[in-house]
Each structure stands twice: as structure tokens, then as C-alpha cells.
Write a protein that holds these residues in place. Structure first.
Motif, PDB file in Angstrom:
ATOM      1  N   HIS A 280     -37.574   8.712 -25.578  1.00  0.00           N
ATOM      2  CA  HIS A 280     -36.215   9.502 -25.884  1.00  0.00           C
ATOM      3  C   HIS A 280     -36.193  10.837 -25.297  1.00  0.00           C
ATOM      4  O   HIS A 280     -35.149  11.149 -24.844  1.00  0.00           O
ATOM      5  CB  HIS A 280     -35.858   9.365 -27.483  1.00  0.00           C
ATOM      6  CG  HIS A 280     -35.567   8.266 -27.826  1.00  0.00           C
ATOM      7  ND1 HIS A 280     -34.539   7.403 -27.944  1.00  0.00           N
ATOM      8  CD2 HIS A 280     -36.218   7.419 -28.864  1.00  0.00           C
ATOM      9  CE1 HIS A 280     -34.426   6.276 -28.335  1.00  0.00           C
ATOM     10  NE2 HIS A 280     -35.562   6.326 -29.009  1.00  0.00           N
ATOM     11  N   ASN A 283     -35.882  11.264 -21.465  1.00  0.00           N
ATOM     12  CA  ASN A 283     -34.623  10.796 -21.006  1.00  0.00           C
ATOM     13  C   ASN A 283     -33.553  11.761 -21.184  1.00  0.00           C
ATOM     14  O   ASN A 283     -32.777  12.017 -20.295  1.00  0.00           O
ATOM     15  CB  ASN A 283     -34.052   9.485 -21.716  1.00  0.00           C
ATOM     16  CG  ASN A 283     -34.788   8.084 -20.870  1.00  0.00           C
ATOM     17  OD1 ASN A 283     -35.549   8.233 -19.781  1.00  0.00           O
ATOM     18  ND2 ASN A 283     -34.461   6.921 -21.403  1.00  0.00           N
ATOM     19  N   LEU A 345     -23.097   1.946 -19.660  1.00  0.00           N
ATOM     20  CA  LEU A 345     -24.289   1.706 -20.253  1.00  0.00           C
ATOM     21  C   LEU A 345     -24.117   2.377 -21.904  1.00  0.00           C
ATOM     22  O   LEU A 345     -24.742   1.788 -22.820  1.00  0.00           O
ATOM     23  CB  LEU A 345     -25.534   2.258 -19.450  1.00  0.00           C
ATOM     24  CG  LEU A 345     -25.913   1.659 -18.286  1.00  0.00           C
ATOM     25  CD1 LEU A 345     -27.201   2.371 -17.618  1.00  0.00           C
ATOM     26  CD2 LEU A 345     -26.476   0.306 -18.672  1.00  0.00           C
ATOM     27  N   GLU A 356     -31.073   1.717 -27.830  1.00  0.00           N
ATOM     28  CA  GLU A 356     -29.873   1.671 -26.777  1.00  0.00           C
ATOM     29  C   GLU A 356     -29.028   3.149 -26.963  1.00  0.00           C
ATOM     30  O   GLU A 356     -29.027   3.559 -28.031  1.00  0.00           O
ATOM     31  CB  GLU A 356     -28.856   0.377 -27.347  1.00  0.00           C
ATOM     32  CG  GLU A 356     -28.509   0.365 -28.437  1.00  0.00           C
ATOM     33  CD  GLU A 356     -29.241  -0.463 -29.458  1.00  0.00           C
ATOM     34  OE1 GLU A 356     -29.736  -1.565 -28.997  1.00  0.00           O
ATOM     35  OE2 GLU A 356     -29.587   0.409 -30.618  1.00  0.00           O
ATOM     36  N   SER A 357     -28.593   3.406 -25.779  1.00  0.00           N
ATOM     37  CA  SER A 357     -27.852   4.769 -25.635  1.00  0.00           C
ATOM     38  C   SER A 357     -26.348   4.525 -26.405  1.00  0.00           C
ATOM     39  O   SER A 357     -25.798   3.502 -26.072  1.00  0.00           O
ATOM     40  CB  SER A 357     -27.681   5.231 -24.349  1.00  0.00           C
ATOM     41  OG  SER A 357     -29.021   5.709 -23.962  1.00  0.00           O
ATOM     42  N   GLU A 392     -33.161   3.277 -21.901  1.00  0.00           N
ATOM     43  CA  GLU A 392     -32.841   2.585 -20.685  1.00  0.00           C
ATOM     44  C   GLU A 392     -33.480   3.527 -19.615  1.00  0.00           C
ATOM     45  O   GLU A 392     -34.013   4.679 -19.811  1.00  0.00           O
ATOM     46  CB  GLU A 392     -31.189   2.555 -20.452  1.00  0.00           C
ATOM     47  CG  GLU A 392     -30.598   1.827 -21.646  1.00  0.00           C
ATOM     48  CD  GLU A 392     -30.096   2.334 -22.648  1.00  0.00           C
ATOM     49  OE1 GLU A 392     -29.241   1.857 -23.436  1.00  0.00           O
ATOM     50  OE2 GLU A 392     -30.557   3.701 -23.028  1.00  0.00           O
ATOM     51  N   ASP A 393     -33.138   3.147 -18.212  1.00  0.00           N
ATOM     52  CA  ASP A 393     -33.641   3.872 -17.160  1.00  0.00           C
ATOM     53  C   ASP A 393     -32.739   5.154 -17.086  1.00  0.00           C
ATOM     54  O   ASP A 393     -31.431   5.227 -17.168  1.00  0.00           O
ATOM     55  CB  ASP A 393     -33.472   3.131 -15.889  1.00  0.00           C
ATOM     56  CG  ASP A 393     -33.652   4.032 -14.641  1.00  0.00           C
ATOM     57  OD1 ASP A 393     -34.790   4.115 -14.418  1.00  0.00           O
ATOM     58  OD2 ASP A 393     -33.090   4.603 -14.101  1.00  0.00           O
ATOM     59  N   LYS A 394     -33.551   6.332 -17.111  1.00  0.00           N
ATOM     60  CA  LYS A 394     -32.664   7.708 -17.194  1.00  0.00           C
ATOM     61  C   LYS A 394     -31.802   7.851 -15.832  1.00  0.00           C
ATOM     62  O   LYS A 394     -30.860   8.656 -15.955  1.00  0.00           O
ATOM     63  CB  LYS A 394     -33.513   8.746 -17.180  1.00  0.00           C
ATOM     64  CG  LYS A 394     -34.446   9.164 -16.068  1.00  0.00           C
ATOM     65  CD  LYS A 394     -35.352  10.216 -16.225  1.00  0.00           C
ATOM     66  CE  LYS A 394     -36.301  10.787 -14.929  1.00  0.00           C
ATOM     67  NZ  LYS A 394     -37.212   9.248 -14.623  1.00  0.00           N
ATOM     68  N   GLU A 396     -30.008   5.643 -14.311  1.00  0.00           N
ATOM     69  CA  GLU A 396     -28.875   4.815 -14.433  1.00  0.00           C
ATOM     70  C   GLU A 396     -27.913   5.355 -15.842  1.00  0.00           C
ATOM     71  O   GLU A 396     -26.741   5.425 -15.381  1.00  0.00           O
ATOM     72  CB  GLU A 396     -29.237   3.283 -14.855  1.00  0.00           C
ATOM     73  CG  GLU A 396     -30.151   2.674 -13.676  1.00  0.00           C
ATOM     74  CD  GLU A 396     -30.370   1.436 -14.153  1.00  0.00           C
ATOM     75  OE1 GLU A 396     -30.224   0.815 -15.121  1.00  0.00           O
ATOM     76  OE2 GLU A 396     -31.052   0.446 -13.213  1.00  0.00           O
ATOM     77  N   LEU A 397     -28.627   6.009 -16.500  1.00  0.00           N
ATOM     78  CA  LEU A 397     -28.024   6.728 -17.772  1.00  0.00           C
ATOM     79  C   LEU A 397     -27.116   7.943 -17.110  1.00  0.00           C
ATOM     80  O   LEU A 397     -25.937   7.933 -17.435  1.00  0.00           O
ATOM     81  CB  LEU A 397     -28.651   7.094 -18.839  1.00  0.00           C
ATOM     82  CG  LEU A 397     -29.426   5.943 -19.754  1.00  0.00           C
ATOM     83  CD1 LEU A 397     -30.606   6.542 -20.535  1.00  0.00           C
ATOM     84  CD2 LEU A 397     -28.191   5.322 -20.248  1.00  0.00           C
ATOM     85  N   ASP A 400     -24.276   6.876 -15.200  1.00  0.00           N
ATOM     86  CA  ASP A 400     -23.103   6.405 -16.098  1.00  0.00           C
ATOM     87  C   ASP A 400     -22.291   7.420 -16.725  1.00  0.00           C
ATOM     88  O   ASP A 400     -21.183   7.285 -16.591  1.00  0.00           O
ATOM     89  CB  ASP A 400     -23.756   5.394 -17.155  1.00  0.00           C
ATOM     90  CG  ASP A 400     -22.624   4.884 -17.966  1.00  0.00           C
ATOM     91  OD1 ASP A 400     -21.419   4.311 -17.527  1.00  0.00           O
ATOM     92  OD2 ASP A 400     -22.814   4.838 -19.266  1.00  0.00           O
TER      93      ASP A 400
END
Length: 411
Positions: A280, A283, A345, A356-357, A392-394, A396-397, A400
Motif C-alpha cells: 500500500h 504504491n 481502476l 482494491e483502490s 494493483e500495479d502502480k 496502471e493506477l 488511470d
């Protein structure tokens, strides 16, 4: 220290504390779920063991309580059916005429309970800006009995000095200091014994609320400790021998006890708390740094950023900064709403601390129960957005968030 047995690490305690297979007749490695409401008695009024009715005690619940108390370095721990049930249980220690001082930037649900329910029973309430500990001294009254601290705070991520505040509160007798440890979790308020061996000569203090002078460490277990968004639960952890029987009685008499199955789920979730919290934080720090560079954002609030006003205090008081970020988007309600409508995401939902974010708008969601003038005075504006960064993959976050910002705010 040669030859002495060192205490177990946080990870080892999370997996093994309270979990000894020998306590079960089956020797089960995974603690069983005891669903029975009632337990047969040897004769009238004489139970076979310590359990006789589910609200008064349950093996699965006790297993969890022992584990979490160890992680908080507490002598006593009780779990209740929600975080707010934990607040209510603590407030039941008070009586009409007592005075409560709460940090002003407090979670909306706690503020609602204090203002709309607690005060109906003749308990007085004062909100206090605790960034300057001397403000607490000025707010103290002869009838002050409870000081409620939240750090880092929700949703502004302010960090206050637990030890300084506790020292001031305890200048007066019979004052309970409670620290809401939800955003940090026990993991980021923990230093290993090996760490202390390394820094002993620096006279650094431990970060756990109880060791910093708090009387109670309070957790919304629904968040990081449960960690999977499927349990509602609260926890109260302390070392007060005098208060222990009363708090245990309140757990039973108020009746806000969690189900055995929920206790099982949390007991399972806590075993990965140390791993999850590290991810956590990793990320969140990457995202906070990316947001800080984004021209469509005017301010980012994350204690792990050097730009955070209490960054140095956070470094001294905490071991890490979890996954909570707040930021102010350029514009107002329109831009904030557009941003929240365009994330893919990140899920628009209340709560936090799950895998999940999540994203949310405090002014009209988690803190909507706070009157608008109070929100604005605190800095909870229509432009404020809160993120709970998941696992999740940072990259990709980050992508998003950036695409949603482009759609929400004109370049």
C-alpha cells in the motif's frame, strides 16, 4: 543482549499470536469457527469452561482479540461489531457532565456520533486544532475526561504529536487519551526489537500509541486490518487494569459483538497485514509523487512527501505512511465530479484500506454529516478528493488517475 530471547517480529506475531493449535482439541493449525450461541453447562450456573453464551465469549473471537492485542503491544483487546460501536463503547466509560475534547479533523462518522448522539446524554464536546499541542492545554477543563486524537487524520492526513498531546492531557487526573490508529494500522506504528538494538543510543521512542502515552489505541478493523473489504468491525486495545473489567462488561452489555465468522475472516486477513501495508505504501508514495507533479492538481496531502507540513514529525512518530492520499483538484465540484466519473481502476466508493483502490469525495460522502460551515473551516472543500490506494500495479493506477484528470480539468 547476548543469550536473551528477542521478542517475535510483527510478521511472526501476526501469524502465530493467539493461534496456538494446542488450544483446540483438534489441534487445528487454522483456528476453527465456533458458531454455537450456547455452551452446555456442567450444572446450573457452572459452565464446563469459560464460555457459556456467545455474546459473553467465543473461542474464535478470543483468538482474534489475543492476536490483535499482541500487534498493538496491549495487555487487553476487545473487538466489537463496527468501528463506531468501538467509539460508543469507549464513550460509555463517561457520565453526564463529563467533557470530551476531539481533534477537529476527525472522521465524519465519529464527528456525527459525538455531535448528534453523545451530547444528548449530557456529555460536553469541544473540537480542538491539535497541530499545536498547546491548543489542547487551552481547551482542557476540570471536567475533561476524554481526549480523542486521530493521526493521520481523515481526510486531511494531518499528523499530530501523540506524546506531546498525551503528556498535556495527563497533567490532569483521570483523563483518557484515545488515538484512532486506523490510517496507520498497527504495522506502521511498530518498530522491531532489532531496530531498537540498532538505534538504542539515539534514544528514539517507539511509535505505538500506547507507548507514546495514549491510554487506548482504537482501530476501525474494517479497514487495513481486515484488508479485504468484507468485514465491519472495530477494536479497542489498552493496558489499563482498572478499566479492563468495565470495557469487557460494556462489550457484553452493550451487545455490539462481532460474529464468529467475521472474526475468522479478520484473523485470516491480519496474517498478511505486514505484506499488504508495505505494498500500500509503495504504491501510494509513487502515486503521491506523480500527483504532485500534475498541473491539474493544486495540493497533495500525503505524510510521506517532503512537502507535507508534518513530514518531520511523521518520520519520528511513524514507520510508514499507508495508502491514504488526499488532493485538491483545480476547479470545484464540477471538476471533482468529472474526475470521479472518469476513473476506471479506482472504484468510487466509501471506506478504505482494502486490496482494491477506492476514491471518494469527502464533502458529499464520508463527511457529508458535518455541517458545511464546519467542513469549509476545516478545509474539506468541494475540490478535495480522497484516495485509498490498493495493491494493483502502480503504473496502471497512475495512468488511470492521469487520464481522469485530463478529462476533468481543462489543460
Amino acid at each position: 543482549m547476548e543469550g536473551e530471547k528477542l521478542p517475535p517480529s510483527f510478521a511472526t506475531s501476526a501469524i502465530h499470536a493467539g493461534q496456538e493449535p494446542e488450544q483446540w482439541s483438534s489441534r487445528a493449525v487454522v483456528p476453527p469457527i465456533t458458531l454455537s450461541l450456547s455452551f452446555k453447562q456442567y450444572e446450573a450456573g457452572v459452565p464446563f469452561g469459560k464460555y457459556f453464551y456467545g455474546r459473553s465469549g467465543n473461542p474464535t473471537r478470543e483468538c482474534l482479540e489475543n492476536c490483535l492485542a499482541k500487534l498493538e503491544e496491549a495487555k487487553y483487546g476487545i473487538v466489537v461489531s463496527s468501528g463506531i460501536a468501538g467509539v460508543a463503547t469507549i464513550v460509555h466509560l463517561l457520565k453526564a457532565g463529563d467533557h470530551v475534547i476531539s481533534i477537529d479533523d476527525v472522521y465524519g462518522g465519529v464527528s456525527r456520533y459525538f455531535q448528534q448522539l453523545m451530547t444528548n446524554f449530557g456529555i460536553e464536546l469541544t473540537f480542538c486544532k491539535m497541530l499545536d499541542p498547546q491548543n489542547l492545554r487551552a481547551a482542557m477543563r476540570p471536567n475533561t475526561k476524554l481526549v480523542w486524537i486521530e493521526t493521520p487524520s481523515n481526510p486531511l492526513l494531518q499528523v499530530v504529536d501523540i506524546k506531546a498531546l498525551a503528556d498535556i492531557a495527563h497533567e490532569q487526573e483521570d483523563v483518557l487519551v484515545v488515538v484512532d490508529n486506523t490510517f496507520s494500522s498497527p504495522y506502521f506504528q511498530h518498530r522491531s526489537w532489532y531496530y531498537f538494538l540498532l538505534v538504542e543510543t539515539l534514544a528514539l521512542i517507539c511509535q505505538r500509541p500506547l507507548e507514546l502515552g495514549a491510554d487506548i489505541s482504537y482501530e476501525s478493523i474494517s479497514k487495513y486490518i481486515g484488508g479485504h473489504g468484507d468485514v465491519v468491525m472495530g477494536g479497542i486495545f489498552h493496558n489499563n487494569d482498572a478499566k479492563a473489567p468495565r470495557l469487557r462488561l460494556l462489550q457484553k452489555a452493550v451487545g455490539a459483538t462481532p460474529s464468529p465468522f467475521d472474526c475468522y475472516l479478520v484473523n485470516r486477513g491480519v496474517k498478511t497485514l505486514h505484506i499488504r501495508m508495505r505494498e500500500h505504501q509503495k504504491n501510494a508514495l509513487a502515486i503521491a509523487r506523480a500527483l504532485e507533479k500534475n498541473p491539474r492538481i493544486s495540493k497533495v496531502m500525503y505524510p510521506g512527501l517532503e512537502s507535507h507540513p508534518q513530514y518531520e514529525l511523521a518520520k519520528r512518530q511513524m514507520d510508514g505512511y499507508s495508502g491514504m492520499i488526499s488532493f485538491i483538484i483545480k476547479g470545484g465540484m464540477k471538476e471533482a465530479s468529472n474526475f470521479l466519473a472518469n476513473v476506471r481502476l479506482f472504484i468510487l466508493a466509501e471506506s478504505l484500506g482494502s486490496v482494491e483502490s477506492l476514491c471518494e469525495h469527502p464533502a458529499i460522502m464520508t463527511h457529508a454529516s458535518i455541517p458545511k460551515d464546519q467542513r469549509e473551516a476545516l478545509g474539506i472543500s468541494d475540490s478535495l478528493i480522497r484516495l485509498s490506494v490498493g495493491l494493483e500495479d502502480k503504473d496502471e493506477l497512475i495512468a488511470d488517475l492521469e487520464q481522469a484528470l485530463v478529462l476533468a480539468v481543462a489543460g
